[in-house]
Design a protein around this motif. Structure first.
Motif, PDB file in Angstrom:
ATOM      1  N   THR A 397       0.827  -1.209   0.000  1.00 12.92           N
ATOM      2  CA  THR A 397       0.000   0.000   0.000  1.00 12.92           C
ATOM      3  C   THR A 397       0.859   1.256   0.000  1.00 12.92           C
ATOM      4  O   THR A 397       0.638   2.185  -0.788  1.00 12.92           O
ATOM      5  N   LEU A 398       1.857   1.286   0.880  1.00 11.19           N
ATOM      6  CA  LEU A 398       2.696   2.484   0.992  1.00 11.19           C
ATOM      7  C   LEU A 398       3.586   2.656  -0.233  1.00 11.19           C
ATOM      8  O   LEU A 398       3.954   3.772  -0.591  1.00 11.19           O
ATOM      9  N   THR A 399       3.924   1.556  -0.897  1.00 11.42           N
ATOM     10  CA  THR A 399       4.730   1.657  -2.106  1.00 11.42           C
ATOM     11  C   THR A 399       3.947   2.322  -3.235  1.00 11.42           C
ATOM     12  O   THR A 399       4.483   3.127  -4.002  1.00 11.42           O
ATOM     13  N   ILE A 400       2.652   2.004  -3.315  1.00 11.90           N
ATOM     14  CA  ILE A 400       1.814   2.566  -4.376  1.00 11.90           C
ATOM     15  C   ILE A 400       1.306   3.957  -3.996  1.00 11.90           C
ATOM     16  O   ILE A 400       1.290   4.880  -4.817  1.00 11.90           O
ATOM     17  N   ASP A 401       0.878   4.114  -2.752  1.00 14.79           N
ATOM     18  CA  ASP A 401       0.375   5.402  -2.264  1.00 14.79           C
ATOM     19  C   ASP A 401       1.283   5.860  -1.126  1.00 14.79           C
ATOM     20  O   ASP A 401       1.075   5.524   0.035  1.00 14.79           O
ATOM     21  N   ARG A 402       2.319   6.623  -1.444  1.00 20.15           N
ATOM     22  CA  ARG A 402       3.350   6.985  -0.480  1.00 20.15           C
ATOM     23  C   ARG A 402       2.840   7.870   0.644  1.00 20.15           C
ATOM     24  O   ARG A 402       3.493   8.020   1.670  1.00 20.15           O
ATOM     25  N   ARG A 403       1.671   8.469   0.485  1.00 21.54           N
ATOM     26  CA  ARG A 403       1.147   9.370   1.504  1.00 21.54           C
ATOM     27  C   ARG A 403       0.030   8.739   2.325  1.00 21.54           C
ATOM     28  O   ARG A 403      -0.727   9.443   2.992  1.00 21.54           O
ATOM     29  N   CYS A 404      -0.088   7.425   2.266  1.00 16.29           N
ATOM     30  CA  CYS A 404      -1.121   6.744   3.040  1.00 16.29           C
ATOM     31  C   CYS A 404      -0.656   6.638   4.487  1.00 16.29           C
ATOM     32  O   CYS A 404       0.155   5.781   4.850  1.00 16.29           O
ATOM     33  N   ASP A 405      -1.167   7.543   5.323  1.00 12.66           N
ATOM     34  CA  ASP A 405      -0.737   7.597   6.718  1.00 12.66           C
ATOM     35  C   ASP A 405      -1.083   6.316   7.471  1.00 12.66           C
ATOM     36  O   ASP A 405      -0.319   5.852   8.320  1.00 12.66           O
ATOM     37  N   LEU A 406      -2.238   5.767   7.174  1.00  3.93           N
ATOM     38  CA  LEU A 406      -2.679   4.559   7.863  1.00  3.93           C
ATOM     39  C   LEU A 406      -1.704   3.409   7.633  1.00  3.93           C
ATOM     40  O   LEU A 406      -1.417   2.628   8.551  1.00  3.93           O
ATOM     41  N   ALA A 407      -1.176   3.279   6.420  1.00  2.68           N
ATOM     42  CA  ALA A 407      -0.224   2.212   6.120  1.00  2.68           C
ATOM     43  C   ALA A 407       1.061   2.374   6.912  1.00  2.68           C
ATOM     44  O   ALA A 407       1.633   1.396   7.398  1.00  2.68           O
ATOM     45  N   THR A 408       1.527   3.615   7.072  1.00  4.31           N
ATOM     46  CA  THR A 408       2.759   3.861   7.829  1.00  4.31           C
ATOM     47  C   THR A 408       2.655   3.334   9.250  1.00  4.31           C
ATOM     48  O   THR A 408       3.543   2.636   9.748  1.00  4.31           O
ATOM     49  N   ALA A 409       1.554   3.647   9.921  1.00  3.85           N
ATOM     50  CA  ALA A 409       1.372   3.199  11.296  1.00  3.85           C
ATOM     51  C   ALA A 409       1.175   1.693  11.376  1.00  3.85           C
ATOM     52  O   ALA A 409       1.715   1.029  12.268  1.00  3.85           O
ATOM     53  N   ASN A 410       0.407   1.131  10.451  1.00  7.20           N
ATOM     54  CA  ASN A 410       0.130  -0.306  10.511  1.00  7.20           C
ATOM     55  C   ASN A 410       1.350  -1.153  10.174  1.00  7.20           C
ATOM     56  O   ASN A 410       1.458  -2.291  10.645  1.00  7.20           O
ATOM     57  N   ILE A 411       2.275  -0.638   9.369  1.00  5.58           N
ATOM     58  CA  ILE A 411       3.537  -1.352   9.145  1.00  5.58           C
ATOM     59  C   ILE A 411       4.301  -1.446  10.465  1.00  5.58           C
ATOM     60  O   ILE A 411       4.850  -2.502  10.811  1.00  5.58           O
ATOM     61  N   GLY A 412       4.329  -0.354  11.217  1.00  7.27           N
ATOM     62  CA  GLY A 412       5.001  -0.375  12.519  1.00  7.27           C
ATOM     63  C   GLY A 412       4.391  -1.386  13.461  1.00  7.27           C
ATOM     64  O   GLY A 412       5.099  -2.145  14.142  1.00  7.27           O
ATOM     65  N   LEU A 413       3.057  -1.445  13.513  1.00  2.35           N
ATOM     66  CA  LEU A 413       2.399  -2.402  14.393  1.00  2.35           C
ATOM     67  C   LEU A 413       2.653  -3.840  13.945  1.00  2.35           C
ATOM     68  O   LEU A 413       2.871  -4.730  14.775  1.00  2.35           O
ATOM     69  N   ALA A 414       2.632  -4.080  12.624  1.00  3.42           N
ATOM     70  CA  ALA A 414       2.888  -5.430  12.113  1.00  3.42           C
ATOM     71  C   ALA A 414       4.314  -5.874  12.423  1.00  3.42           C
ATOM     72  O   ALA A 414       4.556  -7.034  12.788  1.00  3.42           O
ATOM     73  N   LEU A 415       5.273  -4.957  12.304  1.00  6.74           N
ATOM     74  CA  LEU A 415       6.668  -5.282  12.617  1.00  6.74           C
ATOM     75  C   LEU A 415       6.841  -5.564  14.111  1.00  6.74           C
ATOM     76  O   LEU A 415       7.602  -6.469  14.501  1.00  6.74           O
ATOM     77  N   ALA A 416       6.137  -4.815  14.948  1.00  6.52           N
ATOM     78  CA  ALA A 416       6.228  -5.056  16.392  1.00  6.52           C
ATOM     79  C   ALA A 416       5.672  -6.431  16.745  1.00  6.52           C
ATOM     80  O   ALA A 416       6.241  -7.151  17.575  1.00  6.52           O
ATOM     81  N   ARG A 417       4.553  -6.815  16.106  1.00  5.28           N
ATOM     82  CA  ARG A 417       3.989  -8.146  16.370  1.00  5.28           C
ATOM     83  C   ARG A 417       4.931  -9.253  15.909  1.00  5.28           C
ATOM     84  O   ARG A 417       4.931 -10.349  16.472  1.00  5.28           O
ATOM     85  N   ALA A 418       5.713  -8.960  14.860  1.00  2.76           N
ATOM     86  CA  ALA A 418       6.655  -9.957  14.346  1.00  2.76           C
ATOM     87  C   ALA A 418       7.957  -9.986  15.135  1.00  2.76           C
ATOM     88  O   ALA A 418       8.861 -10.754  14.807  1.00  2.76           O
ATOM     89  N   GLY A 419       8.093  -9.128  16.157  1.00  3.64           N
ATOM     90  CA  GLY A 419       9.295  -9.102  16.973  1.00  3.64           C
ATOM     91  C   GLY A 419      10.423  -8.269  16.398  1.00  3.64           C
ATOM     92  O   GLY A 419      11.538  -8.278  16.927  1.00  3.64           O
ATOM     93  N   ARG A 420      10.159  -7.533  15.325  1.00 11.47           N
ATOM     94  CA  ARG A 420      11.181  -6.679  14.710  1.00 11.47           C
ATOM     95  C   ARG A 420      11.059  -5.273  15.312  1.00 11.47           C
ATOM     96  O   ARG A 420      10.609  -4.327  14.685  1.00 11.47           O
ATOM     97  N   PHE A 421      11.455  -5.159  16.584  1.00  9.93           N
ATOM     98  CA  PHE A 421      11.203  -3.931  17.339  1.00  9.93           C
ATOM     99  C   PHE A 421      11.993  -2.747  16.810  1.00  9.93           C
ATOM    100  O   PHE A 421      11.526  -1.610  16.854  1.00  9.93           O
ATOM    101  N   ASN A 422      13.196  -2.999  16.311  1.00  5.32           N
ATOM    102  CA  ASN A 422      14.002  -1.892  15.795  1.00  5.32           C
ATOM    103  C   ASN A 422      13.316  -1.250  14.591  1.00  5.32           C
ATOM    104  O   ASN A 422      13.197  -0.029  14.492  1.00  5.32           O
ATOM    105  N   ASP A 423      12.821  -2.091  13.672  1.00  2.00           N
ATOM    106  CA  ASP A 423      12.119  -1.568  12.494  1.00  2.00           C
ATOM    107  C   ASP A 423      10.803  -0.903  12.896  1.00  2.00           C
ATOM    108  O   ASP A 423      10.427   0.145  12.364  1.00  2.00           O
ATOM    109  N   ALA A 424      10.106  -1.541  13.841  1.00  3.77           N
ATOM    110  CA  ALA A 424       8.822  -0.989  14.273  1.00  3.77           C
ATOM    111  C   ALA A 424       9.006   0.402  14.872  1.00  3.77           C
ATOM    112  O   ALA A 424       8.162   1.285  14.690  1.00  3.77           O
ATOM    113  N   TYR A 425      10.122   0.607  15.574  1.00  3.38           N
ATOM    114  CA  TYR A 425      10.388   1.908  16.198  1.00  3.38           C
ATOM    115  C   TYR A 425      10.409   3.013  15.144  1.00  3.38           C
ATOM    116  O   TYR A 425       9.807   4.080  15.326  1.00  3.38           O
ATOM    117  N   PHE A 426      11.090   2.771  14.037  1.00 12.77           N
ATOM    118  CA  PHE A 426      11.208   3.806  13.003  1.00 12.77           C
ATOM    119  C   PHE A 426       9.852   4.113  12.368  1.00 12.77           C
ATOM    120  O   PHE A 426       9.507   5.275  12.147  1.00 12.77           O
TER     121      PHE A 426
END
Length: 537
Positions: A397-426
């Motif tokens: 989603t963010l690759t196609i629509d770079r200004r999709c704010d919802l995608a930015t936040a949900n990528i962080g949450l998905a990374l946190a659930r996957a245990g990738r805390f460093n990526d989720a932080y950014f």
């Protein structure tokens, strides 16, 4: 057996196209509405009372909650049962659309309504716009659509008195499942004008107010729709979702959906309707002008093509309620808004196809329509896995629509659930700076810091993981840029050289890829002194 063949074909097509959805789990809102919702994990009296009285985020939907609770009671929190139910309900909707289409086309004067009605149902069921509704585990929208179609089917029956009451009951069941069918009173008025011809607008009486009996029949439908609209407005206001009339956002939403119906490419789970978003290059004002011009053109052509104007009015009526929703001022478009709206468009398109082409080239037209349905079915089949993987879905989603704010936040949450805390932080840190999602993102960022107090910012690792995500969705060019950033700060990192080689190989740049593979091997050896001394000896 011959009469049952179209029904078997539609059912089989639905299950074949959406079969990959059975592998999907619970994602996004499913975690809150199903997995984390204790009120749907039983059928005892306190939980049933909550279902009847709850005014919560999705809206007032007691039957929707009851259906969810029944599935959990049947098989527990097994996502496969939920996805099997959504696929089944989608098939039921396709069968009902086929049945309703036959009756409507016959009322329009078509001598052979079976084939165009079948094609309309098949094209609607296979269209990639429906993936977002079918490939997720939520039942209420589809349950509401089943009752909605049943209400239309009974309304156009021959026994007027019985049809009216039965239609009203089905309409009530639809609204109790989900509010998306609020447009039914408008649809019934349109049907009374064409093809039922129970209302006869004239230049002197454009609203046909002289036919008071027909209008009185709609009073109950309108009152129920207004009451349910009020209940749902209260429910959604408690969750930060409000009603905001912004003509440019509504116009953009209509044009985006029209374009996606015609050309279903780059399908996303959500589209931003704000001016400046990457969803559509046209401005909101131009989109409103296009909608007005199209409406005016269909009004002028109403005598030659009345079904087109009828379908267009129903399309606008079905889209307007969800498009008026805004999340703290941000207008978003979800593909499932088109679930009901595209039914009439599909029927009108196949009716026009039948009128213009069918008699001249029946077999060729049938083959072209089947080929189009097959192409859409393949696209839908391939999209299903994306709708089951949060990280892939939001990265795409963010690759196609770079200004999709919802995608930015949900990528962080998905990374946190996957245990990738460093990526989720950014990602969460970036989302916390966005105006409409800042509060929720900042909250999740604080939760992340509490769960990972020793978190250290590691930009090269972040860029390399992001490159892997881009490779996973086939965007090798983006992955190359991210790998270059990682190598710029950590040029002796073997894994970064290997990812760069993968990105270059995917772009058929084998010579450059070979150099990075050699560099990866070189630095891997250099970082193992014992092995290096052995080779030098």
């Amino acid at each position: 057996m011959k009469k049952a063949l179209p029904y078997l074909a539609l059912t089989s097509a639905c299950f074949l196209i959406y079969w990959p959805a059975l592998q999907n789990g619970f994602i996004w809102d499913d975690r809150r509405l199903i997995v984390g919702n204790d009120f749907v994990k039983g059928l005892d009296f306190p939980r049933l009372k909550w279902m009847v009285t709850a005014l919560w985020l999705p809206g007032y939907q007691p039957l929707g909650w009851l259906a969810t609770a029944a599935l959990i009671a049947l098989g527990g929190l097994d996502a496969r049962i939920f996805h099997a139910a959504t696929i089944t309900l989608h098939g039921v909707c396709a069968l009902l659309l086929f049945t309703v289409g036959q009756r409507l086309l016959k009322l329009c004067g078509r001598q052979r309504p079976l084939v165009p009605a079948f094609l309309a149902a098949l094209l609607w069921a296979a269209h990639p716009l429906q993936v977002g509704e079918v490939a997720w585990a939520r039942l209420p929208d589809q349950l509401a659509a089943v009752f909605y179609l049943a209400a239309v089917f009974t309304y156009i029956g021959e026994n007027r008195q019985r049809a009216l009451w039965t239609s009203f009951v089905f309409f009530a069941l639809s609204l109790l499942s989900r509010w998306k069918g609020l447009s039914l009173p408008l649809v019934l008025v349109v049907l009374d004008i064409y093809p039922l011809r129970r209302l006869h607008p004239t230049p002197g009486d454009p609203l046909a107010l002289r036919q008071k009996k027909v209008w009185k029949e709609k009073a109950g439908f309108a009152a129920l729709a207004l009451a349910m609209a009020g209940l749902n407005a209260v429910a959604q206001a408690h969750s930060g979702v409000g009603i905001a009339w912004q003509a440019t956002a509504v116009g953009r939403g209509i044009v985006v959906l029209l374009w996606k119906i015609i050309w279903p490419a780059k399908m996303l789970p959500v589209y931003s309707l704000s001016d400046g978003a990457d969803t559509l290059a046209l401005s909101g004002v131009l989109c409103v002008a296009l909608v007005c011009l199209l409406t005016a053109g269909l009004v002028l052509a109403r005598r030659r093509w009345p079904e087109a104007l009828a379908a267009w009015v129903c399309f606008l009526g079905a889209l307007l309620p969800p498009l008026l929703n805004s999340v703290k001022g941000e207008h978003l478009l979800f593909p499932h808004y088109a679930y009901l709206a595209t039914m009439g468009v599909s029927l009108a398109g196949c009716a026009a196809f039948d009128r213009l082409v069918w008699s001249a080239a029946r077999r060729t037209a049938f083959a072209v329509a089947l080929a189009l349905a097959a192409a859409w079915g393949v696209v839908s089949y391939r999209l299903c896995p994306f709708w089951g993987d949060e990280l892939r879905m939001w990265t795409r989603t963010l690759t196609i629509d770079r200004r999709c704010d919802l995608a930015t936040a949900n990528i962080g949450l998905a990374l946190a659930r996957a245990g990738r805390f460093n990526d989720a932080y950014f990602w969460l840190h970036a989302a916390s700076r966005i105006h409409w999602f800042s509060t929720a993102a900042a909250y999740h960022l604080e939760v992340l810091k509490m769960n990972a107090p020793h978190l250290q910012a590691d930009l090269p690792s972040y860029w390399l993981n992001a490159a892997s995500d881009q490779l996973g969705i086939g965007l090798a060019g983006n992955a190359e840029i991210l790998c270059a950033k990682a190598l710029q700060q950590r040029p002796q990192w073997p894994l970064a050289h290997e990812r760069m080689a993968q990105a270059l190989s995917a772009q058929a740049r084998s010579n450059e890829a070979s150099l990075h593979l050699a560099a990866a091997e070189y630095w891997r050896i250099r970082q193992k002194p014992g092995k290096l001394r052995h080779l030098e000896a």
